[in-house]
Design a protein around this motif. Structure first.
Motif, PDB file in Angstrom:
ATOM      1  N   MET A   1       0.848  -1.188   0.000  1.00 24.48           N
ATOM      2  CA  MET A   1       0.000   0.000   0.000  1.00 24.48           C
ATOM      3  C   MET A   1       0.893   1.251   0.000  1.00 24.48           C
ATOM      4  O   MET A   1       1.885   1.304   0.715  1.00 24.48           O
ATOM      5  N   ALA A   2       0.527   2.240  -0.781  1.00 25.95           N
ATOM      6  CA  ALA A   2       1.355   3.450  -0.911  1.00 25.95           C
ATOM      7  C   ALA A   2       1.195   4.368   0.293  1.00 25.95           C
ATOM      8  O   ALA A   2       0.118   4.492   0.869  1.00 25.95           O
ATOM      9  N   LYS A   3       2.299   5.011   0.627  1.00 23.69           N
ATOM     10  CA  LYS A   3       2.278   5.997   1.708  1.00 23.69           C
ATOM     11  C   LYS A   3       2.019   7.363   1.074  1.00 23.69           C
ATOM     12  O   LYS A   3       2.735   7.774   0.165  1.00 23.69           O
ATOM     13  N   ARG A   4       0.997   8.038   1.540  1.00 23.37           N
ATOM     14  CA  ARG A   4       0.614   9.342   0.994  1.00 23.37           C
ATOM     15  C   ARG A   4       0.595  10.360   2.126  1.00 23.37           C
ATOM     16  O   ARG A   4       0.524  10.008   3.298  1.00 23.37           O
ATOM     17  N   TRP A   5       0.624  11.641   1.749  1.00 26.48           N
ATOM     18  CA  TRP A   5       0.543  12.722   2.730  1.00 26.48           C
ATOM     19  C   TRP A   5      -0.918  13.052   3.007  1.00 26.48           C
ATOM     20  O   TRP A   5      -1.711  13.193   2.071  1.00 26.48           O
ATOM     21  N   GLN A  32       5.937   2.182  12.751  1.00 28.82           N
ATOM     22  CA  GLN A  32       6.940   3.006  12.086  1.00 28.82           C
ATOM     23  C   GLN A  32       7.038   2.730  10.585  1.00 28.82           C
ATOM     24  O   GLN A  32       7.438   3.607   9.825  1.00 28.82           O
ATOM     25  N   ASN A  33       6.681   1.522  10.142  1.00 25.37           N
ATOM     26  CA  ASN A  33       6.746   1.196   8.709  1.00 25.37           C
ATOM     27  C   ASN A  33       5.551   1.713   7.928  1.00 25.37           C
ATOM     28  O   ASN A  33       5.580   1.753   6.704  1.00 25.37           O
ATOM     29  N   ARG A  34       4.472   2.084   8.649  1.00 24.65           N
ATOM     30  CA  ARG A  34       3.262   2.538   7.953  1.00 24.65           C
ATOM     31  C   ARG A  34       2.966   4.019   8.154  1.00 24.65           C
ATOM     32  O   ARG A  34       2.256   4.612   7.345  1.00 24.65           O
ATOM     33  N   VAL A  68       0.889  14.331   7.772  1.00 23.19           N
ATOM     34  CA  VAL A  68       1.339  12.993   8.155  1.00 23.19           C
ATOM     35  C   VAL A  68       1.435  12.138   6.896  1.00 23.19           C
ATOM     36  O   VAL A  68       0.476  12.063   6.117  1.00 23.19           O
ATOM     37  N   ARG A  69       2.599  11.498   6.707  1.00 19.17           N
ATOM     38  CA  ARG A  69       2.786  10.593   5.562  1.00 19.17           C
ATOM     39  C   ARG A  69       2.594   9.177   6.080  1.00 19.17           C
ATOM     40  O   ARG A  69       3.348   8.705   6.952  1.00 19.17           O
ATOM     41  N   MET A  70       1.585   8.517   5.531  1.00 20.61           N
ATOM     42  CA  MET A  70       1.203   7.208   6.084  1.00 20.61           C
ATOM     43  C   MET A  70       0.413   6.378   5.099  1.00 20.61           C
ATOM     44  O   MET A  70      -0.076   6.875   4.084  1.00 20.61           O
ATOM     45  N   GLU A  71       0.308   5.084   5.417  1.00 21.67           N
ATOM     46  CA  GLU A  71      -0.645   4.194   4.753  1.00 21.67           C
ATOM     47  C   GLU A  71      -1.902   4.259   5.599  1.00 21.67           C
ATOM     48  O   GLU A  71      -1.839   4.082   6.814  1.00 21.67           O
ATOM     49  N   VAL A  72      -3.032   4.523   4.975  1.00 21.10           N
ATOM     50  CA  VAL A  72      -4.267   4.591   5.756  1.00 21.10           C
ATOM     51  C   VAL A  72      -4.935   3.220   5.780  1.00 21.10           C
ATOM     52  O   VAL A  72      -5.236   2.640   4.735  1.00 21.10           O
ATOM     53  N   ASP A  73      -5.091   2.693   6.980  1.00 20.65           N
ATOM     54  CA  ASP A  73      -5.915   1.510   7.220  1.00 20.65           C
ATOM     55  C   ASP A  73      -6.611   1.749   8.562  1.00 20.65           C
ATOM     56  O   ASP A  73      -6.399   2.793   9.186  1.00 20.65           O
ATOM     57  N   GLY A  94     -15.423  12.727   6.613  1.00 23.47           N
ATOM     58  CA  GLY A  94     -14.576  12.090   7.611  1.00 23.47           C
ATOM     59  C   GLY A  94     -13.527  11.148   7.051  1.00 23.47           C
ATOM     60  O   GLY A  94     -12.749  10.564   7.792  1.00 23.47           O
ATOM     61  N   LYS A  95     -13.525  10.951   5.716  1.00 29.97           N
ATOM     62  CA  LYS A  95     -12.525  10.079   5.098  1.00 29.97           C
ATOM     63  C   LYS A  95     -11.308  10.919   4.721  1.00 29.97           C
ATOM     64  O   LYS A  95     -11.449  11.940   4.046  1.00 29.97           O
TER      65      LYS A  95
END
Length: 180
Positions: A1-5, A32-34, A68-73, A94-95
């Motif tokens: 899954m891509a990490k986005r801002w 820390q990886n996500r 925040v740069r993250m994978e959203v789950d 809210g998404k």
């Protein structure tokens, strides 16, 4: 899954505390990886104090917001959303809505550009209530309204609508152009 801002809304003035708390929570939950980066957009501002003394300080460009740069789950969303001081993600219904690279660069001030040939502004032709467009710096291309003119410092306070909220910002005269 891509990490986005993503843009996280916080209580104004709590940006640094939210960043520190979020970093601790990410480590304690092993994410820390996500969730890989947290930024607070700032800019250096030089003020001339009494006696001509110059003082440089760092101002937040978007008070009340953290990137925040993250994978959203479900797990990462919950950890970020439930951090003390966080009021939610910027998005629709809210998404969380990810930023494009251009939006991120603009917010972080990495695409600074000015209007070539733009007329020089003087303090005498600026007044509260006047419509302006920001021409340079991290807020370039935002429209706003002058709320205060400070001829001594060569700065104007303007109100910009950022993420649907009115945000007061202090800019130098060379960063704005009046809108007819």
């Amino acid at each position: 899954m891509a990490k986005r801002w993503y843009v996280v809304h916080t209580y104004s003035g709590y940006e640094n505390k939210v960043k520190a708390d979020l970093e601790r929570r990410i480590e304690s939950y092993g994410l820390q990886n996500r969730v890989v980066d947290i930024q607070i957009p700032t800019e250096e501002v030089t003020e001339v104090k009494e006696g001509g003394k110059r003082e440089t300080k760092e101002n937040k460009v978007f008070p009340g917001y953290v990137l925040v740069r993250m994978e959203v789950d479900d797990n990462t969303w919950s950890v970020v959303r439930n951090t003390p001081g966080v009021t939610g993600f910027v998005g629709i219904d809210g998404k969380p809505a990810p930023l494009t690279r251009a939006e991120f660069n603009k917010m972080m001030g990495r695409s600074v550009r000015g209007e070539k040939g733009a007329p020089q502004r003087t303090m005498t032709n600026l007044e509260p209530g006047q419509a302006i467009r920001v021409t340079s710096g991290p807020l370039a291309d935002f429209n706003g309204t002058i709320s205060e003119v400070n001829a001594e410092s060569g700065k104007v306070k303007v109100t910009l609508t950022i993420f649907g909220r009115e945000t007061p910002v202090e800019l130098t005269v060379d960063q704005i152009a009046t809108v007819a």
